[in-house]
Design a protein around this motif. Structure first.
Motif, PDB file in Angstrom:
ATOM      1  N   ASN A  25       5.418  -0.718   3.548  1.00  0.00           N
ATOM      2  CA  ASN A  25       5.999  -1.554   2.499  1.00  0.00           C
ATOM      3  C   ASN A  25       6.324  -2.965   2.977  1.00  0.00           C
ATOM      4  OD1 ASN A  25       8.173  -0.868   4.088  1.00  0.00           O
ATOM      5  ND2 ASN A  25       9.530  -0.417   2.371  1.00  0.00           N
ATOM      6  N   GLU A  26       6.097  -3.247   4.252  1.00  0.00           N
ATOM      7  CA  GLU A  26       6.287  -4.588   4.798  1.00  0.00           C
ATOM      8  C   GLU A  26       4.961  -5.245   5.187  1.00  0.00           C
ATOM      9  OE1 GLU A  26       9.076  -4.429   8.026  1.00  0.00           O
ATOM     10  OE2 GLU A  26      10.536  -3.304   6.825  1.00  0.00           O
ATOM     11  N   GLU A  27       3.850  -4.545   4.999  1.00  0.00           N
ATOM     12  CA  GLU A  27       2.536  -5.097   5.362  1.00  0.00           C
ATOM     13  C   GLU A  27       2.192  -6.179   4.336  1.00  0.00           C
ATOM     14  OE1 GLU A  27      -1.347  -5.884   6.561  1.00  0.00           O
ATOM     15  OE2 GLU A  27      -0.748  -5.474   4.516  1.00  0.00           O
ATOM     16  N   PRO A  28       1.987  -7.429   4.775  1.00  0.00           N
ATOM     17  CA  PRO A  28       1.863  -8.549   3.837  1.00  0.00           C
ATOM     18  C   PRO A  28       0.655  -8.489   2.893  1.00  0.00           C
ATOM     19  CG  PRO A  28       1.606  -9.306   6.115  1.00  0.00           C
ATOM     20  CD  PRO A  28       1.978  -7.864   6.168  1.00  0.00           C
ATOM     21  N   VAL A  29      -0.499  -8.095   3.378  1.00  0.00           N
ATOM     22  CA  VAL A  29      -1.683  -8.049   2.513  1.00  0.00           C
ATOM     23  C   VAL A  29      -1.489  -6.990   1.423  1.00  0.00           C
ATOM     24  CG1 VAL A  29      -4.156  -7.506   2.430  1.00  0.00           C
ATOM     25  CG2 VAL A  29      -3.251  -8.915   4.289  1.00  0.00           C
ATOM     26  N   ILE A  30      -1.013  -5.839   1.818  1.00  0.00           N
ATOM     27  CA  ILE A  30      -0.785  -4.758   0.860  1.00  0.00           C
ATOM     28  C   ILE A  30       0.263  -5.175  -0.166  1.00  0.00           C
ATOM     29  CG2 ILE A  30       0.112  -2.408   0.599  1.00  0.00           C
ATOM     30  CD1 ILE A  30      -1.190  -1.810   3.365  1.00  0.00           C
ATOM     31  N   GLY A  31       1.356  -5.732   0.308  1.00  0.00           N
ATOM     32  CA  GLY A  31       2.426  -6.156  -0.594  1.00  0.00           C
ATOM     33  C   GLY A  31       1.980  -7.214  -1.583  1.00  0.00           C
ATOM     34  N   GLU A  32       1.233  -8.199  -1.121  1.00  0.00           N
ATOM     35  CA  GLU A  32       0.798  -9.287  -2.001  1.00  0.00           C
ATOM     36  C   GLU A  32      -0.175  -8.787  -3.066  1.00  0.00           C
ATOM     37  OE1 GLU A  32       0.635 -12.789  -3.884  1.00  0.00           O
ATOM     38  OE2 GLU A  32       2.062 -12.234  -2.323  1.00  0.00           O
ATOM     39  N   LYS A  33      -1.117  -7.965  -2.676  1.00  0.00           N
ATOM     40  CA  LYS A  33      -2.090  -7.460  -3.656  1.00  0.00           C
ATOM     41  C   LYS A  33      -1.436  -6.520  -4.669  1.00  0.00           C
ATOM     42  CE  LYS A  33      -6.164  -8.342  -1.003  1.00  0.00           C
ATOM     43  NZ  LYS A  33      -7.275  -8.891  -1.707  1.00  0.00           N
ATOM     44  N   LEU A  34      -0.541  -5.688  -4.212  1.00  0.00           N
ATOM     45  CA  LEU A  34       0.171  -4.821  -5.160  1.00  0.00           C
ATOM     46  C   LEU A  34       1.021  -5.648  -6.115  1.00  0.00           C
ATOM     47  CD1 LEU A  34       1.298  -1.722  -3.081  1.00  0.00           C
ATOM     48  CD2 LEU A  34      -0.319  -1.786  -4.975  1.00  0.00           C
ATOM     49  N   LEU A  35       1.680  -6.674  -5.606  1.00  0.00           N
ATOM     50  CA  LEU A  35       2.477  -7.543  -6.466  1.00  0.00           C
ATOM     51  C   LEU A  35       1.609  -8.165  -7.556  1.00  0.00           C
ATOM     52  CD1 LEU A  35       5.042  -9.010  -7.279  1.00  0.00           C
ATOM     53  CD2 LEU A  35       4.509 -10.734  -5.522  1.00  0.00           C
ATOM     54  N   GLN A  36       0.433  -8.632  -7.188  1.00  0.00           N
ATOM     55  CA  GLN A  36      -0.460  -9.226  -8.178  1.00  0.00           C
ATOM     56  C   GLN A  36      -0.863  -8.212  -9.246  1.00  0.00           C
ATOM     57  OE1 GLN A  36      -3.499 -11.871  -6.496  1.00  0.00           O
ATOM     58  NE2 GLN A  36      -2.275 -11.874  -4.621  1.00  0.00           N
ATOM     59  N   GLY A  37      -1.063  -6.972  -8.843  1.00  0.00           N
ATOM     60  CA  GLY A  37      -1.376  -5.922  -9.800  1.00  0.00           C
ATOM     61  C   GLY A  37      -0.225  -5.673 -10.770  1.00  0.00           C
ATOM     62  N   PHE A  38       0.988  -5.642 -10.246  1.00  0.00           N
ATOM     63  CA  PHE A  38       2.154  -5.454 -11.110  1.00  0.00           C
ATOM     64  C   PHE A  38       2.350  -6.642 -12.048  1.00  0.00           C
ATOM     65  CE2 PHE A  38       3.213  -1.999  -8.254  1.00  0.00           C
ATOM     66  CZ  PHE A  38       3.832  -1.079  -9.097  1.00  0.00           C
ATOM     67  N   ILE A  39       2.050  -7.842 -11.583  1.00  0.00           N
ATOM     68  CA  ILE A  39       2.134  -9.021 -12.449  1.00  0.00           C
ATOM     69  C   ILE A  39       1.124  -8.898 -13.582  1.00  0.00           C
ATOM     70  CG2 ILE A  39       1.727 -11.519 -12.578  1.00  0.00           C
ATOM     71  CD1 ILE A  39       2.848 -11.620  -9.633  1.00  0.00           C
ATOM     72  N   GLY A  40      -0.111  -8.516 -13.251  1.00  0.00           N
ATOM     73  CA  GLY A  40      -1.132  -8.316 -14.274  1.00  0.00           C
ATOM     74  C   GLY A  40      -0.715  -7.269 -15.297  1.00  0.00           C
ATOM     75  N   ASP A  41      -0.134  -6.172 -14.832  1.00  0.00           N
ATOM     76  CA  ASP A  41       0.361  -5.130 -15.749  1.00  0.00           C
ATOM     77  C   ASP A  41       1.420  -5.681 -16.691  1.00  0.00           C
ATOM     78  OD1 ASP A  41      -1.229  -3.032 -14.914  1.00  0.00           O
ATOM     79  OD2 ASP A  41       0.315  -2.107 -13.663  1.00  0.00           O
ATOM     80  N   ALA A  42       2.358  -6.445 -16.142  1.00  0.00           N
ATOM     81  CA  ALA A  42       3.435  -6.993 -16.966  1.00  0.00           C
ATOM     82  C   ALA A  42       2.879  -7.956 -18.020  1.00  0.00           C
ATOM     83  CB  ALA A  42       4.474  -7.697 -16.091  1.00  0.00           C
ATOM     84  N   ILE A  43       1.888  -8.743 -17.639  1.00  0.00           N
ATOM     85  CA  ILE A  43       1.272  -9.656 -18.607  1.00  0.00           C
ATOM     86  C   ILE A  43       0.601  -8.862 -19.714  1.00  0.00           C
ATOM     87  CG2 ILE A  43      -0.561 -11.368 -18.936  1.00  0.00           C
ATOM     88  CD1 ILE A  43       0.162 -12.404 -16.072  1.00  0.00           C
ATOM     89  N   ALA A  44      -0.198  -7.863 -19.346  1.00  0.00           N
ATOM     90  CA  ALA A  44      -0.888  -7.044 -20.352  1.00  0.00           C
ATOM     91  C   ALA A  44       0.101  -6.311 -21.258  1.00  0.00           C
ATOM     92  CB  ALA A  44      -1.819  -6.045 -19.665  1.00  0.00           C
ATOM     93  N   ASP A  45       1.236  -5.888 -20.710  1.00  0.00           N
ATOM     94  CA  ASP A  45       2.242  -5.175 -21.495  1.00  0.00           C
ATOM     95  C   ASP A  45       2.999  -6.086 -22.459  1.00  0.00           C
ATOM     96  OD1 ASP A  45       1.593  -2.798 -20.226  1.00  0.00           O
ATOM     97  OD2 ASP A  45       3.336  -2.843 -18.878  1.00  0.00           O
ATOM     98  N   ASN A  46       3.066  -7.377 -22.147  1.00  0.00           N
ATOM     99  CA  ASN A  46       3.901  -8.290 -22.926  1.00  0.00           C
ATOM    100  C   ASN A  46       3.142  -9.323 -23.745  1.00  0.00           C
ATOM    101  OD1 ASN A  46       6.892  -7.770 -22.212  1.00  0.00           O
ATOM    102  ND2 ASN A  46       5.809  -7.612 -20.260  1.00  0.00           N
TER     103      ASN A  46
END
Length: 134
Positions: A25-46
């Motif tokens: 959960n502290e690995e930067p590449v994994i964290g950044e890509k997952l964050l972008q996915g969650f941002i995309g989900d929030a946009i699609a939901d709203n």
């Protein structure tokens, strides 16, 4: 030959801690890509004019899993991380903060739509996970 093997073995043993993995959960590449996915989900939901590209998202998630495994994270650690309710809540909160900094607020779909259109135009990972129906 023995002193060389002993030296090589000791060198490898001493260097091993330098190659220790950070918690997933502290690995930067994994964290950044997952964050972008969650941002995309929030946009699609709203945003009513944005749809999630679910197959694309699944493909990106598979690539991220493969990346984590290639870095040396065991599959059970990866699985536990991506199914963790606590981690999901953290990423949703980070996504909400990111979107808020860009002007999006729940109940105001036009801001989410604007951000989604901008990300699509930028051809970012977030944009690639969205489809505009405008």
């Amino acid at each position: 030959m023995r002193p060389f093997v002993l030296t090589l073995t000791l060198t490898a043993a001493l260097a091993a801690p330098a190659f220790a993995l950070v918690p997933i959960n502290e690995e930067p590449v994994i964290g950044e890509k997952l964050l972008q996915g969650f941002i995309g989900d929030a946009i699609a939901d709203n945003c009513p004019t944005m749809q999630a590209r679910k197959l694309r998202a699944l493909g990106e998630l598979n690539k991220l899993r493969d990346y984590a495994l290639a870095q040396g994270y065991p599959s059970d650690v990866v699985r536990e991380f991506v199914t963790s309710k606590e981690e999901k809540a953290k990423f949703k909160a980070k996504a909400a903060d990111w979107l808020k900094a860009k002007g999006a607020e729940p109940g105001k779909p036009e801001a989410y739509c604007r951000i989604g259109e901008e990300e699509i135009a930028r051809q970012s990972l977030i944009g690639s996970l969205l489809r505009s129906t405008r």
